[in-house]
Design an enzyme around this catalytic site. Sequence first.
Site, mmCIF file in Angstrom:
data_model
loop_
_atom_site.group_PDB
_atom_site.id
_atom_site.type_symbol
_atom_site.label_atom_id
_atom_site.label_comp_id
_atom_site.label_asym_id
_atom_site.label_seq_id
_atom_site.Cartn_x
_atom_site.Cartn_y
_atom_site.Cartn_z
ATOM 1 C CB ILE A 72 5.505 7.561 8.006
ATOM 2 C CG1 ILE A 72 5.810 7.524 6.509
ATOM 3 C CG2 ILE A 72 6.753 7.286 8.820
ATOM 4 C CD1 ILE A 72 6.849 8.554 6.073
ATOM 5 N N GLY A 81 -3.100 4.556 2.688
ATOM 6 C CA GLY A 81 -4.201 5.044 1.878
ATOM 7 C C GLY A 81 -5.029 3.896 1.364
ATOM 8 C CB VAL A 125 3.702 6.460 3.089
ATOM 9 C CG1 VAL A 125 4.930 7.354 2.939
ATOM 10 C CG2 VAL A 125 2.649 6.829 2.053
ATOM 11 C CE LYS A 158 0.819 7.489 -2.614
ATOM 12 N NZ LYS A 158 0.180 8.754 -3.099
ATOM 13 C CG ASP A 208 -7.066 14.816 -1.853
ATOM 14 O OD1 ASP A 208 -7.969 15.264 -1.123
ATOM 15 O OD2 ASP A 208 -6.418 13.784 -1.586
#
Length: 502
Positions: free
Chosen positions: A16, A19, A24, A39, A186
């Site tokens: 899903i 990075g 993930v 993750k 972030d």
Amino acid sequence: MLSDCLLNNFRITAQIGSGAYGLVFHVVDILTSREYAVKTVFKSSSMDEFYNKNGLNNNSQVARTTLLQTQLYHFFKSFQKKLFLPSVDLDSILQLTENELNRLPHYREIAFQLRVQSHGNIVKIHQVLESSIATFIVMDYYDRDLFTSIVDDKHFVNHGILIKKVFLQLCSALDHCHRLGIYHCDIKPENVLLDRNDNAYLCDFGLSTKSKYLAPNVCVGSSYYMAPERILYCLNTTTNGIHVDECCSSLPTDTGDIWSLGIILINLTCIRNPWLKAHQKEDNTFQHFANDNNVLKKILPISDELFTVLTKILQLNPYTRIDMKTLMSEVSSLTSFTREGPLSQVPILSSEVYMTHIIRNENLFLSDLSHFSADQEQQQQQQQQQQQVQEQEQEQKQEQIQNQEQAQQQQEEEDAEPESDIPSTYNSDGSMEKYEYTNNHNNSTFLTSSMDSTPYQSDIDDVSASKDCKFQQDTLRNRLLCLQMNFSTLTDGPNEKWLPDY
């Protein structure tokens, strides 16, 4: 590729997210059927070794994702797609020192998130599983993020109260982090998740820091949401009189997160970004804004109220930006977001509704929040109506007192007038009729009446009294006739016509 692989008691169903150094997955606990997100953070040493071994670089996001998937697949395959990994004690992670976190950089994110996850609007970590190539972080699962809800679903177009709810929850979560000395760095819609009840949850602490001040020559986060002082290319420019390259180390970190919140507020209300990058030399729109902040009202359909709040958030000087508590208070009190349309009128949220039904209730539905807001307005209307009723009752009491005083005064004036011996009665129209005796024995009418033209208002409906008086009048007339006839008999002799017939 990794579907149906087992990670302890978690079955992988789908990927899903991805990075720079991780993937993930959506997983299901085969024991409880509960959904989680896992993750996968690859260790930098293993990634560098993998890239060097295959002669590849990690410049392309697609290439990185493919390489990560491939490496993880081979790792699972070597264990027949079933991994049984040890679980790391979460308390021991919180006890890691700064030097230990420097040696284990992928644990820094975990430690920071564990420190702040007691807040109801921050994603919670449940387990941390360790392997030779990656660390697996088991967290809460939510099926959508704020970016998808804003851009794809248009979920906030007609819901001003929902915008307030999500934004205030995000502010509350971020304020909690700042008070504990954690700065996210972030903040963007992709890092805010939503549940089925439209509650917001802050996630992804991969770029977070404990430093109160910016580190020189460091640029982190998405350029759309980064504050100008955080952008690397601003180091040779001045920001509202502050020369960044000379005092970068003295600029606060927390106000950068507040700047990002301002851009998210624009996303929620206008479904767009005001500029691509907060850099005067690289973005013309931002350059115009830096010279005149009224540009916001020209490029965005925002109301004057929202414009005032945004100018306090988007201050070029980080020291003059609005603080978190004031920001939350002012957004709660806004009555409009846009000049026209459904967001031109927005309910005000009281502090009681905010604290009770936004922050503390994770299972709150939007309809419930609308109901609470409507109840508050209804209570205000009821209070106004009650006040009006009380004022009317007071006016009626004063009027009654005045009427009583006037009636008493009129009665005293009537009592002061001399009483008449002449009998009187009242006609059906309320006028008074007076009767006078006459001495004319030859006249069959022994009573004459004279009409008083002034009606007696207090007895205007007393019709029965008039009828009784008329009956008494007729009876008296008959008796007088009988006396007259008897008197003539005694003086003139008997009248045969009068005597009874035997």
